[in-house]
Scaffold this motif. Structure first.
Motif, short mmCIF file in Angstrom:
data_model
loop_
_atom_site.label_atom_id
_atom_site.label_comp_id
_atom_site.label_asym_id
_atom_site.label_seq_id
_atom_site.Cartn_x
_atom_site.Cartn_y
_atom_site.Cartn_z
N MET A 1 0.79 -1.23 0.00
CA MET A 1 0.00 0.00 0.00
C MET A 1 0.82 1.28 0.00
O MET A 1 0.38 2.30 -0.52
N GLY A 2 2.02 1.26 0.60
CA GLY A 2 2.76 2.51 0.78
C GLY A 2 3.02 3.23 -0.52
O GLY A 2 2.84 4.45 -0.63
N PHE A 3 3.44 2.51 -1.55
CA PHE A 3 3.77 3.15 -2.84
C PHE A 3 2.53 3.81 -3.44
O PHE A 3 2.61 4.88 -4.04
N ALA A 4 1.37 3.13 -3.31
CA ALA A 4 0.14 3.67 -3.89
C ALA A 4 -0.27 4.97 -3.21
O ALA A 4 -0.66 5.95 -3.86
N ILE A 5 -0.16 5.02 -1.88
CA ILE A 5 -0.49 6.24 -1.14
C ILE A 5 0.46 7.36 -1.54
O ILE A 5 0.03 8.51 -1.77
N ARG A 6 1.75 7.07 -1.67
CA ARG A 6 2.72 8.12 -2.03
C ARG A 6 2.47 8.64 -3.44
O ARG A 6 2.53 9.84 -3.70
N HIS A 7 2.20 7.73 -4.37
CA HIS A 7 1.99 8.16 -5.76
C HIS A 7 0.70 8.98 -5.88
O HIS A 7 0.69 10.04 -6.53
N LEU A 8 -0.37 8.53 -5.27
CA LEU A 8 -1.64 9.24 -5.40
C LEU A 8 -1.64 10.53 -4.59
O LEU A 8 -2.35 11.48 -4.94
N THR A 9 -0.84 10.59 -3.54
CA THR A 9 -0.64 11.87 -2.85
C THR A 9 -0.01 12.88 -3.79
O THR A 9 -0.42 14.05 -3.84
N ARG A 10 0.96 12.43 -4.55
CA ARG A 10 1.59 13.33 -5.53
C ARG A 10 0.57 13.80 -6.56
O ARG A 10 0.54 14.98 -6.94
N VAL A 11 -0.29 12.89 -7.03
CA VAL A 11 -1.32 13.27 -8.00
C VAL A 11 -2.27 14.31 -7.40
O VAL A 11 -2.60 15.32 -8.03
N LEU A 12 -2.71 14.09 -6.15
CA LEU A 12 -3.62 15.04 -5.51
C LEU A 12 -2.97 16.40 -5.27
O LEU A 12 -3.62 17.44 -5.39
N GLN A 13 -1.68 16.40 -4.95
CA GLN A 13 -1.00 17.67 -4.68
C GLN A 13 -0.86 18.54 -5.92
O GLN A 13 -0.67 19.74 -5.80
N THR A 14 -0.97 17.95 -7.10
CA THR A 14 -0.92 18.73 -8.33
C THR A 14 -2.32 19.15 -8.77
O THR A 14 -2.47 19.75 -9.84
N THR A 15 -3.34 18.85 -7.97
CA THR A 15 -4.72 19.19 -8.30
C THR A 15 -5.18 20.34 -7.43
O THR A 15 -5.10 20.28 -6.20
N GLU A 16 -5.65 21.41 -8.05
CA GLU A 16 -6.11 22.58 -7.31
C GLU A 16 -7.45 22.26 -6.65
O GLU A 16 -8.44 21.98 -7.33
N ALA A 17 -7.50 22.28 -5.33
CA ALA A 17 -8.74 22.05 -4.59
C ALA A 17 -8.55 22.51 -3.15
O ALA A 17 -7.44 22.45 -2.61
N LYS A 18 -9.65 22.96 -2.54
CA LYS A 18 -9.59 23.36 -1.14
C LYS A 18 -9.49 22.14 -0.24
O LYS A 18 -8.77 22.13 0.75
N THR A 19 -10.22 21.07 -0.60
CA THR A 19 -10.21 19.84 0.18
C THR A 19 -9.78 18.69 -0.71
O THR A 19 -10.32 18.52 -1.81
N ARG A 20 -8.79 17.91 -0.26
CA ARG A 20 -8.30 16.77 -1.04
C ARG A 20 -8.45 15.51 -0.19
O ARG A 20 -7.92 15.44 0.91
N LEU A 21 -9.16 14.54 -0.74
CA LEU A 21 -9.41 13.29 -0.02
C LEU A 21 -8.77 12.12 -0.76
O LEU A 21 -8.77 12.07 -2.00
N LEU A 22 -8.23 11.18 0.01
CA LEU A 22 -7.73 9.92 -0.53
C LEU A 22 -8.46 8.80 0.21
O LEU A 22 -8.16 8.52 1.37
N ILE A 23 -9.43 8.18 -0.45
CA ILE A 23 -10.28 7.17 0.18
C ILE A 23 -9.85 5.79 -0.33
O ILE A 23 -9.89 5.53 -1.54
N THR A 24 -9.42 4.95 0.59
CA THR A 24 -8.98 3.60 0.25
C THR A 24 -10.12 2.61 0.47
O THR A 24 -10.78 2.64 1.51
N LEU A 25 -10.31 1.75 -0.50
CA LEU A 25 -11.31 0.69 -0.42
C LEU A 25 -10.54 -0.63 -0.44
O LEU A 25 -9.95 -1.00 -1.45
N SER A 26 -10.51 -1.34 0.72
CA SER A 26 -9.64 -2.50 0.84
C SER A 26 -10.33 -3.62 1.61
O SER A 26 -11.30 -3.39 2.33
N ASP A 27 -9.75 -4.83 1.45
CA ASP A 27 -10.31 -5.97 2.18
C ASP A 27 -9.35 -6.50 3.24
O ASP A 27 -9.61 -7.53 3.85
N GLY A 28 -8.21 -5.84 3.46
CA GLY A 28 -7.28 -6.38 4.44
C GLY A 28 -6.10 -5.47 4.68
O GLY A 28 -5.98 -4.39 4.12
#
Length: 703
Positions: A601-628
Motif C-alpha cells: 500500500m505505501g507506494f500507492a499512497i505516495r503516488h496518489l498523494t503526488r497526483v492530488l497535490q498537483t490538483t487545485e482544490a480546497k479539500t483533497r481526499l484519498l479514500i482507500t477501499l480494501s479488504d485487508g
C-alpha cells in the motif's frame, strides 16, 4: 539500556553475540566488544543501537560496524556518523552487500569527505537551480547527471556529486554554474563538429585540441555571458591558478578572436602537435569524452535527419499552393543562411519554399536548432522532403515500452516512478526502493453496468437526490455585520455587555451563504488477489454507484486500482483520471477490474498523494477501499508493511491530504487505528452492504 552507566565487557559481548547471531555465524566479537566497552556510556549506547538497526538489514553489515564503529565515532561528527551509516545502507539497497561493506571499510575517507561537504556544494541540492539556469541558455534542452568526471555527451551534462575546491558552499555553487556554462559552450559553439571523423587513436592531438578549445570557449563565454566569466576569474584568483605558460600566450589572441571556429583550433592543434604541452587549468577540469559524444551525436543526427525531412513533407500538405494543380515534386525547399550571434548556433538558417519564407511549427524550429548545433548548417539533402515509407518508423518517434513487456523480461526501472519506503527497523527510508508503473485496465464491455444499475435502481435515485441536495446546501453564518435575520445569541451577549458598560458589537445578524464545494477525491481500490469473488463484485458495484451519484454532485474525482508483487512490481491501474468525463469507457474499465497480486500500500499512497497535490482544490481526499491489511510476498508482510503504510499516510497528511479507509476486514480494528487514527476509517461487516455504505460514508466525509 542506561546511558549513564556503561555496560561491562561481558555485557557488551553478550549483546553483540545476540545481535550478530554468533551462534549461527561463528563471528568473533571479542575485539569489537573490547573497543565498545571502553567507550563512555552515551557513545556506547548509541553505537550498540546502530549495530542493532543495521544488523536488521544484513548481519555482516552490523558486524563490520561493530568492528569499525568505535574508531569511526572518534573521527566523524555525530550527524555525519549517521550519514555514513545511512549511506552504507542506501548503497546496500541499490548495489548489494560488497559496495555497502566498502563504505563501512572506508570510514576514514568518509570522514575526510564530510569535512569537504561542510565547505562544498552538493549537486543534489542545487540540481533544480542549475536545471533552470540551463533552460535559460540557448540551444537544445540539457539534462544533468552524476559522474566522477566532468564532461558532456551533447545531451547530458555529467558533473561530480560534490564540488569542494573553494572555501565556501556559495563559491562552490558558482563553480558548478561556471562548469555547466563551459560544458554548454562546447555544444553551443561547435567544439565537437570537427571531431566526428576522429577516433580515440589520436589521444595526443585530442588532448592538445581540447586545451586550445577551452581557451577559445572562455573567450566566447566572456562575450556571451560576462557575469559568469567574472565568476570564472574569481575562482582562478581563489585557487591561485598560475598564469598561462609563456609558450601558450602567443596563441591566446588567435584563439580568442571572434571569427575563430572549432575547425581553426583543430588545424592549429595539428600544426603544434609535439611542440606544445597541453595546459590543464585547475579551475575547470572539463574532460573530452569523445566516445560518448560520437555515440550520442551519430544516433541523434540520423533521427533528426529523418524527422526533418518528414516534417517538410507534412508542411507541403499543409501549406497553401499558388496553383491547386501544382504537384509535390514541383515545389522546392531552399535555405537562406545568415550569421546571427544571438542564435544558439551562431547562425540563422531561414527555410524557404519556392523562395518564400516558411512558418515552421515549434517542433520543427527545435529540430532546426539542434541540427545547426551539430552540423553548423542545414545540409542540402535535408531539404528534400521524405516520401512515404522512406524511413524506419522507429527513427520518427521516441520508443516507449509497454509496462507488461517490461515485466515479461528481466526487470528494468526504465520509465518507472521510484519511491522511498520506510524501514521501521532501520528507522530510515530505503531510497528509491519501489518501482511504480501506471497501467491501463482493459475495458470489459459486458452487461455488468446494466445489471448493477438495474439492481440498485431505487438506491441510485435516492443517492442522486441526496447528493444534489448537498450541492445546493446553504450554510448559516452567525455574528455578521450585515444579514437577513437577528442572531439571538449574539444579541443576548451584546445586551449583557451593554448592561455591564461595555460597547455593543455590531455583529448581531445571521446570513445564509451558498456552500461552494471545492473538493478533489481519489478512490484507491484494492486489487489484490484476496478480493476475488464477492469482494471484487462489491467493489465494482460500489464504484459504479459512486460515479452515478458523484455526477449529480459535481465533485472532481479519480479512481485508481493498486496491487504489487515485491518492490519491483508496484502497479497502479488507471480507471478514471480527474479530467476524464464519466462515460461508457469508464463503466467498462470498472467492469474490467480484476484481482491481481498482493496488497502493498505505501507506494500507492505516495503516488496518489503526488497526483492530488498537483490538483487545485480546497479539500483533497484519498479514500482507500480494501479488504485487508498491507501485505506482500517479501518482507512487507507483518509490521514492516503496517509501519510503511502508516508513514506514507503521515506524509499524505503533511501534504494537505485527508486519508480515509473503508474496509471489510473484520480484524481491521486491531491495526487501522494505528494506521489512520481512530476517526478515519470504517469497517463494513457485511460485504453485500458495501455499495450503500461507501456512498453514505462519502456523503458524510464531504459535508
Amino acid at each position: 539500556m542506561s546511558t549513564t552507566t556503561p555496560l561491562s565487557l561481558p555485557e557488551v559481548q553478550s549483546r553483540l553475540d545476540e545481535l550478530l547471531e554468533v551462534e549461527f555465524s561463528f563471528r568473533d566479537t571479542a575485539a569489537p566488544a573490547k573497543a565498545i566497552a571502553a567507550l563512555p556510556a552515551p557513545q556506547q549506547a548509541q553505537l550498540i543501537n546502530w549495530i542493532e538497526r543495521i544488523a536488521s538489514t544484513h548481519v555482516e553489515l552490523g558486524y563490520q560496524v561493530a568492528c569499525k564503529g568505535a574508531e569511526a565515532q572518534a573521527l566523524i561528527e555525530p550527524d555525519n556518523f549517521e550519514a555514513w551509516l545511512f549511506h552504507s545502507m542506501d548503497r546496500y539497497d541499490a548495489e548489494g552487500l560488497r559496495p555497502a561493506l566498502l563504505i563501512i571499510e572506508q570510514y576514514r575517507e568518509f570522514a575526510e569527505q564530510q569535512q569537504a561537504r561542510l565547505r562544498g556544494a552538493l549537486l543534489q541540492e542545487h540540481e533544480g537551480v542549475l536545471s533552470h539556469f540551463l533552460q535559460g541558455l540557448s540551444g537544445r534542452p540539457l539534462k544533468l547527471a552524476v559522474a566522477e568526471t566532468i564532461y558532456t555527451d551533447t545531451e547530458t551534462l555529467f558533473l561530480p556529486p560534490l564540488l569542494s575546491l573553494l572555501p565556501t558552499p556559495e563559491q562552490n555553487f558558482h563553480h558548478y554554474k561556471v562548469t555547466c556554462a563551459l560544458l554548454w559552450a562546447q555544444i553551443r559553439f561547435g567544439s565537437f563538429r570537427p571531431l566526428l571523423p576522429l577516433t580515440s587513436t589520436e589521444p595526443a592531438l585530442l588532448q592538445l585540441y581540447h586545451a586550445m578549445e577551452m581557451l577559445r570557449l572562455e573567450a566566447r563565454l566572456q562575450r556571451a555571458l560576462p557575469g559568469l566569466y567574472r565568476a570564472l576569474e574569481q575562482i582562478r584568483q581563489t585557487l591561485h591558478e598560475p598564469e598561462l605558460p609563456a609558450e601558450w600566450r602567443q596563441f591566446l589572441a588567435p584563439l580568442s578572436a571572434t571569427e575563430t571556429e572549432a575547425e581553426d583550433v583543430l588545424r592549429l592543434a595539428r600544426q603544434q602537435l609535439g611542440r606544445l604541452t597541453p595546459y590543464p587549468p585547475a579551475s575547470h577540469p572539463v574532460t573530452l569524452a569523445l566516445d560518448a559524444v560520437q555515440g550520442c551525436m551519430i544516433t541523434r543526427i540520423e533521427k533528426e535527419r529523418a524527422r526533418f525531412k518528414v516534417a517538410l513533407n507534412t508542411l507541403l500538405d499543409e501549406l497553401p499552393r499558388n496553383d491547386p494543380a501544382e504537384q509535390h515534386g514541383e515545389r522546392q525547399f531552399s535555405k537562406r543562411p545568415q550569421q546571427d550571434p544571438t542564435a544558439a548556433e551562431g547562425l540563422q538558417v531561414e527555410i524557404l519554399l519556392d523562395d518564400m519564407p516558411v512558418p515552421l511549427p515549434d517542433s520543427v524550429q527545435a529540430l532546426r536548432r539542434s541540427i545547426l548545433l551539430d552540423l553548423g548548417d542545414i545540409p542540402d539533402d535535408y531539404l528534400q522532403p521524405a516520401g512515404p515509407g522512406e524511413y524506419d518508423p522507429a527513427l520518427l518517434h521516441d520508443q516507449t515500452r509497454d509496462a507488461e513487456d517490461v515485466w515479461r523480461g528481466s526487470y528494468h526501472e526504465e520509465g518507472a516512478y521510484l519511491y522511498d519506503e520506510w524501514d521501521f527497523q532501520r528507522r530510515h527510508y530505503r531510497k528509491q526502493w519501489c518501482a511504480v508503473r501506471e497501467r491501463e485496465i482493459t475495458p470489459r464491455y459486458d452487461d455488468f453496468s446494466e445489471r448493477t444499475l438495474e439492481k440498485y435502481h431505487g438506491l441510485i435515485k435516492q443517492l442522486r437526490k441526496t447528493f444534489e441536495a448537498m450541492r445546493h446546501e446553504n450554510r448559516l453564518l452567525k455574528r455578521q455585520p450585515e444579514g437577513d435575520d437577528v442572531d439571538i445569541d449574539a444579541l443576548v451577549e451584546a445586551l449583557s455587555d451593554a448592561h455591564l458598560g461595555f460597547e455593543m458589537t455590531d455583529r448581531l445578524l445571521t446570513k445564509m451563504q451558498r456552500n461552494e464545494r471545492n473538493i478533489a477525491v481519489i478512490f484507491m481500490v484494492d486489487m489484490s488477489g484476496s478480493t476475488k469473488g464477492w469482494i471484487n463484485d462489491a467493489e465494482r458495484e460500489s464504484l459504479l454507484l459512486l460515479c452515478e451519484a458523484l455526477e449529480s454532485l459535481g465533485d472532481r474525482y479519480a479512481i485508481y486500482g493498486f496491487s504489487g508483487m515485491t518492490r519491483k512490481r508496484c502497479e497502479l491501474f488507471h480507471i478514471k483520471h480527474f479530467e476524464e468525463p464519466y462515460s461508457e469507457l469508464i463503466r467498462a474499465r470498472i467492469s474490467g477490474i480484476e484481482p491481481q497480486d498482493y496488497t502493498r500500500m505505501g507506494f500507492a499512497i505516495r503516488h496518489l498523494t503526488r497526483v492530488l497535490q498537483t490538483t487545485e482544490a480546497k479539500t483533497r481526499l484519498l479514500i482507500t477501499l480494501s479488504d485487508g491489511k498491507p501485505d506482500d510476498y517479501d518482507s512487507y508482510r507483518g509490521q514492516y508493511g503496517i509501519e510503511d503504510t502508516r508513514r506514507a499516510l503521515i506524509e499524505a497528511r503533511r501534504g494537505g491530504i485527508h486519508p480515509y479507509c473503508i474496509t471489510i476486514d473484520e480484524a481491521a480494528r486491531d491495526y487501522l487505528p494505528h494506521l489512520y487514527g481512530p476517526a478515519a476509517y470504517s469497517v463494513v461487516d457485511d460485504v453485500r452492504s458495501l455499495p450503500l455504505k461507501v456512498s453514505d460514508i462519502y456523503r458524510r466525509l464531504t459535508r
